[in-house]
Write an enzyme that holds these catalytic residues in place. Structure first.
Site, PDB file in Angstrom:
ATOM      1  N   LYS A  67       0.858  -1.177   0.000  1.00  0.00           N
ATOM      2  CA  LYS A  67       0.000   0.000   0.000  1.00  0.00           C
ATOM      3  C   LYS A  67       0.896   1.229   0.000  1.00  0.00           C
ATOM      4  O   LYS A  67       1.671   1.452   0.932  1.00  0.00           O
ATOM      5  CB  LYS A  67      -0.913   0.006   1.225  1.00  0.00           C
ATOM      6  CG  LYS A  67      -1.779   1.255   1.292  1.00  0.00           C
ATOM      7  CD  LYS A  67      -2.818   1.177   2.387  1.00  0.00           C
ATOM      8  CE  LYS A  67      -3.660   2.437   2.413  1.00  0.00           C
ATOM      9  NZ  LYS A  67      -4.725   2.367   3.418  1.00  0.00           N
ATOM     10  N   LYS A 110      -2.102  -1.636  -3.851  1.00  0.00           N
ATOM     11  CA  LYS A 110      -2.950  -0.452  -3.825  1.00  0.00           C
ATOM     12  C   LYS A 110      -2.119   0.812  -3.930  1.00  0.00           C
ATOM     13  O   LYS A 110      -1.147   0.926  -3.178  1.00  0.00           O
ATOM     14  CB  LYS A 110      -3.727  -0.455  -2.507  1.00  0.00           C
ATOM     15  CG  LYS A 110      -4.609   0.741  -2.294  1.00  0.00           C
ATOM     16  CD  LYS A 110      -5.244   0.654  -0.944  1.00  0.00           C
ATOM     17  CE  LYS A 110      -6.066   1.917  -0.742  1.00  0.00           C
ATOM     18  NZ  LYS A 110      -6.558   2.027   0.598  1.00  0.00           N
TER      19      LYS A 110
HETATM   20  C1  PBG Z   1      -7.631   3.579   5.346  1.00  0.00           C
HETATM   21  C2  PBG Z   1      -7.885   3.306   3.904  1.00  0.00           C
HETATM   22  C3  PBG Z   1      -7.652   4.188   2.851  1.00  0.00           C
HETATM   23  C4  PBG Z   1      -8.160   3.590   1.702  1.00  0.00           C
HETATM   24  C5  PBG Z   1      -8.656   2.340   2.076  1.00  0.00           C
HETATM   25  N1  PBG Z   1      -8.462   2.180   3.448  1.00  0.00           N
HETATM   26  C6  PBG Z   1      -7.101   5.573   2.840  1.00  0.00           C
HETATM   27  C7  PBG Z   1      -5.803   5.853   3.422  1.00  0.00           C
HETATM   28  O1  PBG Z   1      -4.968   4.977   3.648  1.00  0.00           O
HETATM   29  O2  PBG Z   1      -5.579   7.032   3.706  1.00  0.00           O
HETATM   30  C8  PBG Z   1      -8.185   4.223   0.341  1.00  0.00           C
HETATM   31  C9  PBG Z   1      -9.198   3.739  -0.620  1.00  0.00           C
HETATM   32  C10 PBG Z   1      -9.440   4.615  -1.805  1.00  0.00           C
HETATM   33  O3  PBG Z   1      -8.804   5.665  -2.011  1.00  0.00           O
HETATM   34  O4  PBG Z   1     -10.332   4.248  -2.597  1.00  0.00           O
HETATM   35  N2  PBG Z   1      -6.770   2.846   6.054  1.00  0.00           N
END
Ligand code: PBG
Length: 327
Positions: free
Chosen positions: A197, A250
């Site tokens: 991520k 991601k």
């Molecule tokens: C939070 C989380 C995020 C997303 C999924 N879970 C945002 C972040 O890490 O700030 C992002 C999903 C998206 O942008 O569609 N832990």
């Protein structure tokens, strides 16, 4: 007359032949639809930066789920939006048994027993700091956060979640959560780890939807540097060893190489999260008449599959399902 014994165009000469030789497929059952939930009744609040996406209260969400399941979508990922008044430094609300998010999971499971419910394990929607871990003197503390994530995970499993999605990027959380689940009798609850991520600008619209943006700083001390791919292999090795059932990359579109890298190196399913900003970009261009949004959507989703993702978390799931069902 030119003599060419190899004419690749022969395999493209008709729709029928093109379909025969198509290497990658895209199916409705590949999708996991992320959905936003808030407290209350009769709520369906448009997310401004994500045209076509709403925050639902449980009653309106149930109506939406009828449509979603009728389209053949088999999996959802549920995210809660909490008011500031419910947030604190320790994300206490996340494991309160009577909190609306957990009650909703149970209610959905009851009404749609075959629907796969994935949940999000991270502190940010419940944290007064807007971070994924406990904040002490401006630092995100890793190990103390694990206890909170484990408690949250067991509460979500108890509520009926099928797959937990740790999205926080704390070190060691997959193993810690696996252990907590197993010790509580939830051996069968799966973990789809947010393995690679990245600290990405493409999460902007999501943070609007959940009102969960960090109150200070950024997430670069826990989310990955977008310049790195070796590091994704390290994260994947750890998550694999700690017992993750699926590995997620991601965002998806700017990280197709990472999807491919993990798929070539690990023999468990790779998922990709086609995130909010990727959705918003297509919608914005479509609204301006700058490109054909539906065609761009199908191309993007297919490219994520081509890179090696088994399943795709995508806000496009409904729209793409309509197209795939009419093919
Ligand atoms: C939070 C989380 C995020 C997303 C999924 N879970 C945002 C972040 O890490 O700030 C992002 C999903 C998206 O942008 O569609 N832990």
């Amino acid at each position: 007359m030119h003599y060419l014994n190899r004419r690749p165009r022969r395999n493209r000469k008709s729709a029928g032949i093109r379909d025969l030789v198509q290497e990658t497929t895209l199916q409705v059952s590949d999708f996991i639809l992320p959905l936003f939930l808030q407290e209350g009744v009769s709520q369906k609040v448009a997310v401004k930066s994500m045209p076509g996406i709403y925050r639902y209260s449980l009653d309106t969400l149930m109506e939406e789920l009828k449509e979603i399941t009728d389209l053949g979508i088999k999996a959802i990922d549920l995210f809660p939006n909490y008011p500031e008044s419910k947030k604190d430094r320790f994300a206490t609300e996340s494991s309160q048994e009577d909190t609306f998010y957990l009650k909703a999971i149970t209610a959905i499971k009851e009404k749609f027993p075959d629907l796969v419910i994935m949940t999000d394990v991270a502190m940010d929607p419940y944290s007064s700091d807007g971070h994924d871990g406990i904040v002490e003197n401006g630092h995100i503390v890793n190990d103390a956060t694990l206890d909170i994530l484990a408690k949250m995970s067991v509460a979500q499993a108890k509520a009926g979640a099928d797959i937990l999605g740790p999205s926080d990027m704390m070190d060691g959380r997959v193993g810690f959560i696996r252990n907590a689940l197993d010790n509580s009798g939830f051996q069968d609850v799966s973990i789809m780890s947010y393995t690679a991520k990245y600290a990405s600008a493409f999460y902007g619209p999501f943070r609007d939807a959940l009102e969960s943006a960090p109150k200070f700083g950024d997430k670069k001390t826990y989310q990955m540097d977008f310049a790195n791919s070796q590091e994704a292999l390290l994260e994947a090795e750890l998550d694999f060893a700690e017992g993750a059932d699926m590995l997620m990359v991601k965002p998806a579109l700017a990280y197709l190489d990472i999807i491919k890298l993990l798929n070539e190196n690990f023999n468990i399913p790779i998922a990709a999260y086609n995130v909010s900003g990727e959705y918003a970009m297509v919608k914005a261009a479509e609204q301006n008449g700058w490109l054909d949004g539906q065609k761009a959507m199908m191309e993007i989703l297919m490219s994520i599959r081509r890179a090696g993702a088994k399943c795709i978390l995508t806000y496009f799931a409904k729209e793409a399902a309509v197209i795939l069902n009419n093919k």
